[in-house]
Design a protein around this motif. Sequence first.
Motif, PDB file in Angstrom:
ATOM      1  N   VAL A  29      82.541  57.071 -25.208  1.00  0.00           N
ATOM      2  CA  VAL A  29      83.690  56.187 -25.429  1.00  0.00           C
ATOM      3  C   VAL A  29      84.968  57.014 -25.535  1.00  0.00           C
ATOM      4  CG1 VAL A  29      84.720  54.547 -27.020  1.00  0.00           C
ATOM      5  CG2 VAL A  29      82.309  54.389 -26.486  1.00  0.00           C
ATOM      6  N   HIS A  30      84.873  58.153 -26.214  1.00  0.00           N
ATOM      7  CA  HIS A  30      86.044  59.027 -26.283  1.00  0.00           C
ATOM      8  C   HIS A  30      86.433  59.512 -24.891  1.00  0.00           C
ATOM      9  CE1 HIS A  30      85.443  60.165 -30.788  1.00  0.00           C
ATOM     10  NE2 HIS A  30      85.631  58.889 -30.568  1.00  0.00           N
ATOM     11  N   LEU A  33      88.296  56.913 -23.203  1.00  0.00           N
ATOM     12  CA  LEU A  33      89.653  56.785 -23.742  1.00  0.00           C
ATOM     13  C   LEU A  33      90.559  57.885 -23.222  1.00  0.00           C
ATOM     14  CD1 LEU A  33      89.073  55.659 -27.395  1.00  0.00           C
ATOM     15  CD2 LEU A  33      90.044  54.402 -25.511  1.00  0.00           C
ATOM     16  N   VAL A  36      91.709  56.921 -19.945  1.00  0.00           N
ATOM     17  CA  VAL A  36      92.831  55.988 -20.051  1.00  0.00           C
ATOM     18  C   VAL A  36      94.133  56.754 -20.232  1.00  0.00           C
ATOM     19  CG1 VAL A  36      93.871  54.230 -21.514  1.00  0.00           C
ATOM     20  CG2 VAL A  36      91.464  54.089 -20.961  1.00  0.00           C
ATOM     21  N   TYR A  62      94.168  49.849 -13.393  1.00  0.00           N
ATOM     22  CA  TYR A  62      93.161  50.773 -13.911  1.00  0.00           C
ATOM     23  C   TYR A  62      93.085  50.750 -15.425  1.00  0.00           C
ATOM     24  CZ  TYR A  62      91.842  52.370  -9.420  1.00  0.00           C
ATOM     25  OH  TYR A  62      91.328  52.406  -8.173  1.00  0.00           O
ATOM     26  N   VAL A  63      94.257  50.820 -16.093  1.00  0.00           N
ATOM     27  CA  VAL A  63      94.218  50.824 -17.554  1.00  0.00           C
ATOM     28  C   VAL A  63      93.930  49.424 -18.078  1.00  0.00           C
ATOM     29  CG1 VAL A  63      95.543  51.296 -19.617  1.00  0.00           C
ATOM     30  CG2 VAL A  63      95.764  52.783 -17.658  1.00  0.00           C
ATOM     31  N   GLY A  64      94.615  48.419 -17.513  1.00  0.00           N
ATOM     32  CA  GLY A  64      94.524  47.078 -18.074  1.00  0.00           C
ATOM     33  C   GLY A  64      93.246  46.356 -17.740  1.00  0.00           C
ATOM     34  N   ALA A  65      92.624  46.651 -16.618  1.00  0.00           N
ATOM     35  CA  ALA A  65      91.435  45.881 -16.243  1.00  0.00           C
ATOM     36  C   ALA A  65      90.203  46.754 -16.058  1.00  0.00           C
ATOM     37  CB  ALA A  65      91.725  45.091 -14.964  1.00  0.00           C
ATOM     38  N   MET A  67      89.397  49.960 -16.766  1.00  0.00           N
ATOM     39  CA  MET A  67      88.891  50.762 -17.876  1.00  0.00           C
ATOM     40  C   MET A  67      88.387  49.902 -19.030  1.00  0.00           C
ATOM     41  SD  MET A  67      88.714  53.707 -16.927  1.00  0.00           S
ATOM     42  CE  MET A  67      88.177  54.445 -18.441  1.00  0.00           C
ATOM     43  N   VAL A  68      88.960  48.700 -19.169  1.00  0.00           N
ATOM     44  CA  VAL A  68      88.462  47.816 -20.225  1.00  0.00           C
ATOM     45  C   VAL A  68      87.014  47.426 -19.930  1.00  0.00           C
ATOM     46  CG1 VAL A  68      88.768  45.589 -21.327  1.00  0.00           C
ATOM     47  CG2 VAL A  68      90.742  46.928 -20.728  1.00  0.00           C
ATOM     48  N   LEU A  69      86.748  47.067 -18.664  1.00  0.00           N
ATOM     49  CA  LEU A  69      85.384  46.692 -18.293  1.00  0.00           C
ATOM     50  C   LEU A  69      84.465  47.910 -18.379  1.00  0.00           C
ATOM     51  CD1 LEU A  69      86.275  44.331 -15.369  1.00  0.00           C
ATOM     52  CD2 LEU A  69      85.723  43.769 -17.705  1.00  0.00           C
ATOM     53  N   LEU A  71      84.819  50.360 -20.503  1.00  0.00           N
ATOM     54  CA  LEU A  71      84.527  50.540 -21.927  1.00  0.00           C
ATOM     55  C   LEU A  71      83.468  49.544 -22.384  1.00  0.00           C
ATOM     56  CD1 LEU A  71      87.913  51.162 -23.715  1.00  0.00           C
ATOM     57  CD2 LEU A  71      85.897  52.557 -23.822  1.00  0.00           C
ATOM     58  N   PHE A  72      83.558  48.301 -21.882  1.00  0.00           N
ATOM     59  CA  PHE A  72      82.547  47.285 -22.172  1.00  0.00           C
ATOM     60  C   PHE A  72      81.157  47.865 -21.899  1.00  0.00           C
ATOM     61  CE2 PHE A  72      83.378  42.575 -22.258  1.00  0.00           C
ATOM     62  CZ  PHE A  72      84.608  42.681 -22.844  1.00  0.00           C
ATOM     63  N   MET A  75      80.172  50.971 -24.023  1.00  0.00           N
ATOM     64  CA  MET A  75      79.854  50.633 -25.409  1.00  0.00           C
ATOM     65  C   MET A  75      78.500  49.948 -25.528  1.00  0.00           C
ATOM     66  SD  MET A  75      83.449  49.165 -26.716  1.00  0.00           S
ATOM     67  CE  MET A  75      84.838  50.211 -27.056  1.00  0.00           C
ATOM     68  N   MET A  76      78.141  49.183 -24.497  1.00  0.00           N
ATOM     69  CA  MET A  76      76.883  48.435 -24.567  1.00  0.00           C
ATOM     70  C   MET A  76      75.684  49.326 -24.286  1.00  0.00           C
ATOM     71  SD  MET A  76      77.445  45.014 -24.769  1.00  0.00           S
ATOM     72  CE  MET A  76      78.303  43.657 -24.041  1.00  0.00           C
TER      73      MET A  76
END
Lengths: 200, 349
Positions: A29-30, A33, A36, A62-65, A67-69, A71-72, A75-76
């Motif tokens: 996760v780091h 980040l 990002v 890239y940052v708004g969409a 990388m969020v997915l 990270l999803f 994290m899972m």
Amino acid sequence: MEFKTFVFYFLSAILVVAGLRVITSRNPVHAALFLVLAFFTASGIWMLLQAEFLAIALVLIYVGAVMVLFLFVVMMLDINLDRLREGFWSYLPLGSIIALLMVAEMVLVLGGNYHGLLETDVPQTGADHSNVQAVGRLLFTHYVYPFELASVILLVGIVAAVALTQRERRQSKAVSPSQQVFVKAKDRYRVLQMPAEKKD
Amino acid sequence: MVDALQGFLQGLFGSVFPLVWTLLKIVLIIAPLLLAVAYLTFWERKIIGWMQVRIGPNRVGPWGLIQPIADGLKLLLKEVVIPTGCDKSVFLIAPMFAFAPALAAWAVIPFNDTLVLANVNASLLYIMSITSIGVYGIILSGWASNSKYAFLGGMRSAAQMISYEVAMGLALVVVLMVSNSLNLGDIVRGQGQGYFADKGLGFLSWNWLPLLPMFVVYLVSIVAETNRAPFDLAEGESEIVGFHVEYSGMAFAVFFLAEYANMILVSTLTSILFLGGWLSPVGFLPDGILWLLLKVSAVLFVFLWVRATFPRYRYDQVMRLGWKVFIPLCLIWLVVVGCWMMSPLNIWK
């Protein structure tokens, strides 16, 4: 030193450190980040080149969409770091050859100015020049077929992703919300009229 | 007066004057904004109170007016509990990720014809990209708390925000198509022209009327985007816990402030994109920043009104509304407006 040069070196330093931390940090996760941060800094550097449309689109997409997915997913996942690191030394020779190749290619391309590859300089325009308009006009006139092709390829990707998730029959029982929102009160119950009983 | 001040500061600071001047302008935007955020919480409690035939806060200061300051002080003095096993640095960065975009976006908001901090060409794109960063605060706080409930809550609200961002973005595409510009100032100026504006009925020329479906989609999407009732699945007080269960004290307060700052930001955007910004609704009254403030307050009132009126949506219904209703509607309307603009009936010349 000119202020612009200072900003460039400042952003580049952050970008290099963030890029290194992407591959060296222990926590995935780091790492995501730091990626990002790298994207964000890269967009700053593009902004210095007056490519404001590309810079903003990089952050937006890239940052708004993306990388969020990302990270999803990261994290899972249940990631076992020890198993990921297992084959590090055996893969190292192959990895370093690829890395060297990439460095050589980047030196050739990025050093184009030095080697005299660039035919023209990057055009400098005033603040009133709209980058977005220029890109849009080119995309829909000169590059319309490549643009449409790219969109069709993306569409295929979307359809494939949907098809992959829908391949198996759904096992769990769930009520479709679209049926539910159209339910009217009279579908569910009746109001009965009962005559009152007469007293004797 | 402004010129005199400018000259005085120029003499005082010399070559770093532009930096000082910009910082001064930033403070002039941020300070009233934070005050507005504080009093929005008060206003919300008052309005919901009146709608539920209660009085609302009325004990602290005259008419309860010092209540938000008392609340802020209370949160400031409370301990920030950091749960065991959490990722401390990410845990503390997450609230900043939530709050910073809500402030940074104000850089390009035009308050009237000339009053804007940075008049950039791609300001609408800038706002879209900056506000899309806000979702990190939610997803990171959920993960870093090392708690199942916070994680699930974070996933839930992040998925919701991303879904509604698509519908919002498509609605914005229609707006920028008809205004032929990405500059927020130009978008407002474009709304000041047209058949009705020439007749002195400016409010009929604003984007809300010709783009009514997009206006409705946008209005509903911003409620979902800011995680407000009836889409407040991030944190429904009585029944569902959200991404910030593990936060306390000022760390929680920052999330709270971010939610309200985002509300004010999206209300301002609605006013600028659909309700004519600083333009006056009728010809005989002058344009000015007061109109913008009035419109923002009206949209904010709608937020509070909706919260006090509607029951909460269920999560699958929220997702259905976003993906299966709004996005197809936006795509169809995009084509309709495109055809309209190419036809002889085009009203946006």
